[in-house]
Design an enzyme around this catalytic site. Sequence first.
Site, short mmCIF file in Angstrom:
data_model
loop_
_atom_site.label_atom_id
_atom_site.label_comp_id
_atom_site.label_asym_id
_atom_site.label_seq_id
_atom_site.Cartn_x
_atom_site.Cartn_y
_atom_site.Cartn_z
N LEU A 20 0.81 -1.21 0.00
CA LEU A 20 0.00 0.00 0.00
C LEU A 20 0.85 1.26 0.00
O LEU A 20 0.54 2.23 -0.71
CB LEU A 20 -0.93 0.00 1.22
CG LEU A 20 -2.17 -0.88 1.13
CD1 LEU A 20 -2.77 -1.10 2.52
CD2 LEU A 20 -3.21 -0.27 0.20
N ASP A 39 11.67 3.09 3.90
CA ASP A 39 11.57 1.66 4.22
C ASP A 39 12.74 1.30 5.12
O ASP A 39 13.71 2.07 5.23
CB ASP A 39 11.60 0.82 2.94
CG ASP A 39 10.99 -0.57 3.15
OD1 ASP A 39 9.78 -0.74 2.92
OD2 ASP A 39 11.73 -1.48 3.58
N ASN A 92 2.26 5.47 6.82
CA ASN A 92 1.83 4.13 6.44
C ASN A 92 2.61 3.01 7.12
O ASN A 92 2.15 1.88 7.17
CB ASN A 92 1.95 3.99 4.91
CG ASN A 92 1.67 2.58 4.44
OD1 ASN A 92 0.53 2.13 4.42
ND2 ASN A 92 2.73 1.85 4.08
N TYR A 158 -2.25 -4.15 17.44
CA TYR A 158 -2.53 -3.48 16.17
C TYR A 158 -3.84 -2.69 16.24
O TYR A 158 -3.92 -1.53 15.82
CB TYR A 158 -2.60 -4.54 15.07
CG TYR A 158 -2.89 -4.02 13.69
CD1 TYR A 158 -1.92 -3.35 12.95
CD2 TYR A 158 -4.13 -4.25 13.09
CE1 TYR A 158 -2.19 -2.89 11.67
CE2 TYR A 158 -4.40 -3.81 11.80
CZ TYR A 158 -3.43 -3.13 11.10
OH TYR A 158 -3.69 -2.68 9.83
N LYS A 162 -4.27 1.37 15.87
CA LYS A 162 -5.08 1.96 14.81
C LYS A 162 -6.25 2.77 15.36
O LYS A 162 -6.64 3.79 14.78
CB LYS A 162 -5.57 0.87 13.85
CG LYS A 162 -4.48 0.22 13.03
CD LYS A 162 -3.69 1.22 12.21
CE LYS A 162 -2.76 0.57 11.20
NZ LYS A 162 -1.97 1.55 10.43
N THR A 192 -3.05 -7.66 0.07
CA THR A 192 -1.66 -7.45 0.46
C THR A 192 -1.10 -8.75 1.00
O THR A 192 -1.79 -9.77 1.07
CB THR A 192 -1.56 -6.37 1.55
OG1 THR A 192 -2.24 -6.84 2.72
CG2 THR A 192 -2.19 -5.06 1.10
#
Length: 305
Positions: A20, A39, A92, A158, A162, A192
């Site tokens: 993404l 990255d 992201n 997670y 979020k 993904t």
Amino acid sequence: MPSIDLTGKAAVVTGSGRGLGLAYAHALAAHGASVVVNDVDEAVAEAAVKSITEAGGTAVAEVVPVGTTEAADRLVNRAVEEFGRLDILVTNAGILRDKVLWKMTDDDFDAVITTHLKGTFTCARAAAVRMREQGEGGTLILVGSPAGQRGNFGQTNYAAAKAGIAAMARTWSMELGRANITVNAIVPVAATAMTETIPAFAPYIEAMKNGEPLPDFLRKGEGFGTPEDCAALVPFLASEAARSVTGQCIGIGGDKVALWSHPQEIAAAYADGGWTPDTLAHVWPTSVGAELQSVGVPAPKFPEA
């Protein structure tokens, strides 16, 4: 229809070497923005930059794991050094350490919170400082998840991160409004590496890799498609066409775009002088507790064979 033109804008996209994040970086570059690709893997980051430049865009790589103030400063400074400014931040970057509550370790929890939640905070703070100094507004696009909106089995860390990101988007939209900096959370759903592990989706993703289109019941009914399907939302939110859009959680995937509601009271009851445990137990089933809310990301609805 207004044309989305980001020429002269500079962006940082964390975790944009693949998936993404790479789709977001490509979409921004395709609409004229210069992009700092981020990255933790240098080879992956450089390959991402090459793919963007070969497509006619402008990009550079900054290899650093997000989470610390130092990493955030490096990313913002790289944009300023290369492009003279920073206008767009997309947070992201993320990792997964899925386990049920009683098996999740401190390290599992801390690693995910550091990358997702603290990484979003430190990068947004550094970007906000720079954008306020420039005095020309800007755009923060935070990346949420359905897990953060509804919870998800095995994802304590997670889902918590979020959910916190959605709350930060609402808070920062108020704090940064006077500086003309918009802040929104996007909630993408796409094929993904993570969703490939879900057995129900796996055959459709495999067929897609072999050139077959995803069926309508996935693209429309489930809002499930490719990373590129989700990417359109990013340049839109970064553009002048979305200057009035801030503090929102916006879902996108496949052929579907949707606005998530903010948490709000949906039922109430009152007792003169306040409540006791006994009066709560008496009233609950027929008032506030009559229709309790569901939890978890709904299972996909597949057509009957």
